[in-house]
Design an enzyme around this catalytic site. Structure first.
Site, PDB file in Angstrom:
ATOM      1  N   HIS A   1       0.685  10.636   1.774  1.00  0.00           N
ATOM      2  CA  HIS A   1       2.119  10.650   2.051  1.00  0.00           C
ATOM      3  C   HIS A   1       2.662  12.068   1.895  1.00  0.00           C
ATOM      4  CE1 HIS A   1       1.978   9.961  -2.397  1.00  0.00           C
ATOM      5  NE2 HIS A   1       2.852  10.942  -2.350  1.00  0.00           N
TER       6      HIS A   1
HETATM    7  C1  T46 Z   1       2.732  11.947  -5.430  1.00  0.00           C
HETATM    8  C2  T46 Z   1       1.367  11.827  -6.004  1.00  0.00           C
HETATM    9  C3  T46 Z   1       0.848  13.125  -6.573  1.00  0.00           C
HETATM   10  C4  T46 Z   1       6.877   3.996  -9.175  1.00  0.00           C
HETATM   11  O1  T46 Z   1       7.406   2.877  -9.233  1.00  0.00           O
HETATM   12  N1  T46 Z   1       7.432   5.064  -9.850  1.00  0.00           N
HETATM   13  C5  T46 Z   1       6.900   6.307  -9.817  1.00  0.00           C
HETATM   14  O2  T46 Z   1       7.443   7.244 -10.444  1.00  0.00           O
HETATM   15  C6  T46 Z   1       5.716   6.525  -9.038  1.00  0.00           C
HETATM   16  C7  T46 Z   1       5.093   7.909  -8.984  1.00  0.00           C
HETATM   17  C8  T46 Z   1       5.177   5.454  -8.369  1.00  0.00           C
HETATM   18  N2  T46 Z   1       5.748   4.231  -8.450  1.00  0.00           N
HETATM   19  C9  T46 Z   1       5.116   3.084  -7.751  1.00  0.00           C
HETATM   20  C10 T46 Z   1       5.144   3.180  -6.230  1.00  0.00           C
HETATM   21  C11 T46 Z   1       3.903   2.412  -5.818  1.00  0.00           C
HETATM   22  O3  T46 Z   1       4.200   1.033  -5.734  1.00  0.00           O
HETATM   23  O4  T46 Z   1       3.734   3.056  -8.109  1.00  0.00           O
HETATM   24  C12 T46 Z   1       2.946   2.608  -7.001  1.00  0.00           C
HETATM   25  C13 T46 Z   1       1.842   3.623  -6.700  1.00  0.00           C
HETATM   26  O5  T46 Z   1       2.438   4.816  -6.160  1.00  0.00           O
HETATM   27  P1  T46 Z   1       1.741   5.671  -5.010  1.00  0.00           P
HETATM   28  O6  T46 Z   1       0.902   4.801  -4.163  1.00  0.00           O
HETATM   29  O7  T46 Z   1       2.796   6.480  -4.343  1.00  0.00           O
HETATM   30  O8  T46 Z   1       0.774   6.619  -5.886  1.00  0.00           O
HETATM   31  P2  T46 Z   1       0.001   7.913  -5.394  1.00  0.00           P
HETATM   32  O9  T46 Z   1      -1.006   8.232  -6.433  1.00  0.00           O
HETATM   33  O10 T46 Z   1      -0.481   7.780  -3.999  1.00  0.00           O
HETATM   34  O11 T46 Z   1       1.133   9.069  -5.377  1.00  0.00           O
HETATM   35  C14 T46 Z   1       1.757   9.509  -6.566  1.00  0.00           C
HETATM   36  C15 T46 Z   1       3.258   9.668  -6.353  1.00  0.00           C
HETATM   37  O12 T46 Z   1       3.807   8.424  -5.903  1.00  0.00           O
HETATM   38  C16 T46 Z   1       3.561  10.728  -5.318  1.00  0.00           C
HETATM   39  O13 T46 Z   1       4.943  11.050  -5.376  1.00  0.00           O
HETATM   40  O14 T46 Z   1       3.090  12.983  -4.899  1.00  0.00           O
HETATM   41  O15 T46 Z   1       1.236  10.767  -6.960  1.00  0.00           O
END
Ligand code: T46
Length: 146
Positions: free
Chosen positions: A58
């Site tokens: 993303h």
């Molecule tokens: C990024 C990279 C480095 C939340 O509810 N609150 C939060 O603060 C975060 C970070 C995530 N979430 C929820 C959203 C999704 O349902 O946790 C779940 C997993 O998030 P995501 O798939 O976006 O995780 P990554 O590891 O792909 O990305 C994360 C951050 O979301 C993103 O901003 O830059 O780490």
């Protein structure tokens, strides 16, 4: 501290040269006035990730982040729509600053690594661009690419 732009804008690798190494551990400092902007509104950690796992896929519309790897090695792949680079964070004296409109993935190179992220905004799913084709059309139309 050494500051290297990884792409032309919005991705910067910081390498600290301020390490206080003692028998009781190593303290590493990243400091330069205004380099992290004025405010951090959220801190999160990603751990318990198996080696070989890739997360991310993303970009963000507004968010600025500082990414630091604790223990082990994680490769961050960044893409501004025109250019791609891989940056391996494998030491506590490295930190990556990522601004808006950068597509990123994070690949774990071992089981022990955790990601520490300092973010400028509270969590907002509307800030995410999770579709690569939409990301490309945004950066090309808004001429963010290089
Ligand atoms: C990024 C990279 C480095 C939340 O509810 N609150 C939060 O603060 C975060 C970070 C995530 N979430 C929820 C959203 C999704 O349902 O946790 C779940 C997993 O998030 P995501 O798939 O976006 O995780 P990554 O590891 O792909 O990305 C994360 C951050 O979301 C993103 O901003 O830059 O780490």
């Amino acid at each position: 501290m050494t500051i290297v732009d990884i792409l032309k804008s919005n991705v910067t690798l910081l390498t600290s040269d301020k390490e206080i190494i003692a028998k009781n551990g190593t303290l590493t400092v990243f400091e330069q006035k205004n380099i992290f902007g004025s405010m951090i509104n959220r801190v999160y950690l990603i751990g318990n990730v198996m080696c070989g796992t890739t997360r991310g896929f993303h970009a963000h519309r507004k968010l600025h982040q500082v990414i630091i790897v604790i223990n082990g090695s994680i490769t961050i792949s960044v893409d501004d729509g025109s250019n791609k680079k891989d940056v391996t964070l494998d030491s506590q004296n490295k930190a990556l600053l990522i601004g808006p409109n950068i597509w990123r993935t994070m690949t774990w190179n071992d089981n022990l690594a955790s990601l520490l992220v300092l973010a400028s905004e509270v969590y907002d799913e509307e800030d995410y661009i999770r579709d690569y084709e939409e990301f490309l059309s945004i950066v090309k139309n808004e001429d963010y690419s290089i």
